[in-house]
Motif scaffolding. Structure first.
Motif, PDB file in Angstrom:
ATOM      1  N   GLU A   1      -5.414 -17.797  27.243  1.00 55.55           N
ATOM      2  CA  GLU A   1      -4.430 -17.270  28.188  1.00 55.55           C
ATOM      3  C   GLU A   1      -4.879 -17.519  29.624  1.00 55.55           C
ATOM      4  N   LYS A   2      -6.150 -17.292  29.909  1.00 57.37           N
ATOM      5  CA  LYS A   2      -6.660 -17.512  31.263  1.00 57.37           C
ATOM      6  C   LYS A   2      -6.584 -18.977  31.643  1.00 57.37           C
TER       7      LYS A   2
ATOM      8  N   ILE B   1      -4.612 -21.391  30.375  1.00 51.52           N
ATOM      9  CA  ILE B   1      -3.226 -21.870  30.485  1.00 51.52           C
ATOM     10  C   ILE B   1      -2.586 -21.360  31.772  1.00 51.52           C
ATOM     11  N   ARG B   2      -2.834 -20.091  32.098  1.00 53.65           N
ATOM     12  CA  ARG B   2      -2.268 -19.545  33.334  1.00 53.65           C
ATOM     13  C   ARG B   2      -2.829 -20.242  34.559  1.00 53.65           C
ATOM     14  N   ARG B   3      -4.037 -20.715  34.452  1.00 50.00           N
ATOM     15  CA  ARG B   3      -4.676 -21.349  35.604  1.00 50.00           C
ATOM     16  C   ARG B   3      -4.033 -22.686  35.950  1.00 50.00           C
ATOM     17  N   ILE B   4      -3.625 -23.445  34.945  1.00 46.99           N
ATOM     18  CA  ILE B   4      -3.139 -24.803  35.199  1.00 46.99           C
ATOM     19  C   ILE B   4      -1.639 -24.971  35.008  1.00 46.99           C
ATOM     20  N   VAL B   5      -1.088 -24.479  33.907  1.00 43.57           N
ATOM     21  CA  VAL B   5       0.275 -24.861  33.506  1.00 43.57           C
ATOM     22  C   VAL B   5       1.346 -24.505  34.536  1.00 43.57           C
ATOM     23  N   PRO B   6       1.417 -23.272  35.065  1.00 45.33           N
ATOM     24  CA  PRO B   6       2.492 -22.972  36.026  1.00 45.33           C
ATOM     25  C   PRO B   6       2.468 -23.872  37.261  1.00 45.33           C
ATOM     26  N   ALA B   7       1.284 -24.036  37.860  1.00 40.58           N
ATOM     27  CA  ALA B   7       1.180 -24.879  39.062  1.00 40.58           C
ATOM     28  C   ALA B   7       1.460 -26.345  38.726  1.00 40.58           C
ATOM     29  N   TYR B   8       1.007 -26.788  37.565  1.00 41.81           N
ATOM     30  CA  TYR B   8       1.232 -28.168  37.136  1.00 41.81           C
ATOM     31  C   TYR B   8       2.726 -28.448  36.990  1.00 41.81           C
ATOM     32  N   LEU B   9       3.441 -27.574  36.299  1.00 43.87           N
ATOM     33  CA  LEU B   9       4.880 -27.770  36.105  1.00 43.87           C
ATOM     34  C   LEU B   9       5.630 -27.717  37.435  1.00 43.87           C
TER      35      LEU B   9
END
Length: 234
Positions: free
Chosen positions: A70-71, A73-81
């Motif tokens: 969870e940590k 995925i939250r670190r990369i996925v939102p900003a990446y998308l």
């Protein structure tokens, strides 16, 4: 326990080196041409070494696999998308296509689909943008980061603290990864060489530094001297 570090400074420095190198290459300016000799590749793989250290630490400090993922995925996925979708929208303003032609082109939606899955190489360009060249070539590094995130639990299972052969095993894996990397580079298959089997040769040293941090700190001057001799700096 590691409570203070200079990782933020290191990452800013590495990012600046990459920025300067790309500025010299992509600007096509004679005045900035000298900047293209910035050691971009060293800086990019320096990020992977730092990630090897920090992600190993993150996994070990997590309360469990779910918390760790969870940590990460939250670190990369939102900003990446956000970057992927903003690029697709904002670069329409510099496209050689009209607004209507641009968003009617199926390539835009291929770009959004494949890049959202971290498979940037499937659709790296947008219609009429930069001569149909890759619009954000650096995104490939995040695919490698994400792949490494999912490898870490397995690496800990095989080479965690309870394995008395941990260091030896990781060194062996490091050399196997290096063989993979050099083999495909010798065939000029650079894209294949830079996939996870090859880039593990950069993540693993970061893990080894984390697992043996006190030893590295104790011998840092000797290690720096050896690396300097190897690099021909002195």
């Amino acid at each position: 326990m590691i409570t203070k570090n200079n990782f933020d400074f290191i990452r800013v420095l590495l990012a600046f080196i990459v920025f300067v190198g790309h500025l010299g290459t992509l600007s096509a300016s004679d005045e900035l041409r000298i900047l293209q000799y910035s050691p971009i590749e060293i800086a990019v793989f320096g990020f992977f070494v730092v990630s090897g250290f920090l992600i190993a630490r993150s996994y070990e400090r997590s309360s469990g696999l779910k918390s760790y993922l969870e940590k990460r995925i939250r670190r990369i996925v939102p900003a990446y998308l956000l970057v992927v979708f903003l690029c697709a929208i904002l670069l329409s303003m510099v496209s050689t296509y009209s607004f209507t032609e641009y968003f009617s082109n199926p390539q835009v939606y291929k770009y959004l689909f494949w890049n959202s899955l971290f498979l940037n190489f499937k659709a790296p360009w947008l219609p009429g943008v930069f001569g149909n060249q890759a619009v954000n070539g650096a995104l490939w590094t995040l695919k490698i980061e994400m792949s490494y995130y999912f490898c870490v639990p397995l690496l800990f299972l095989l080479f965690g603290k309870n394995n008395k052969y941990r260091n030896t095993s990781l060194v062996v894996m490091y050399f196997l990864s290096l063989i993979y990397l050099n083999y495909f580079e010798s065939l000029h298959k650079i894209s294949t060489a830079k996939q996870l089997p090859g880039t593990l040769s950069y993540f693993i040293p970061g893990m080894l530094i984390y697992f043996n941090f006190d030893w590295f700190v104790k011998h840092k001057n000797t290690l720096f001297l050896l690396q300097s001799l190897r690099s021909g700096l002195i």
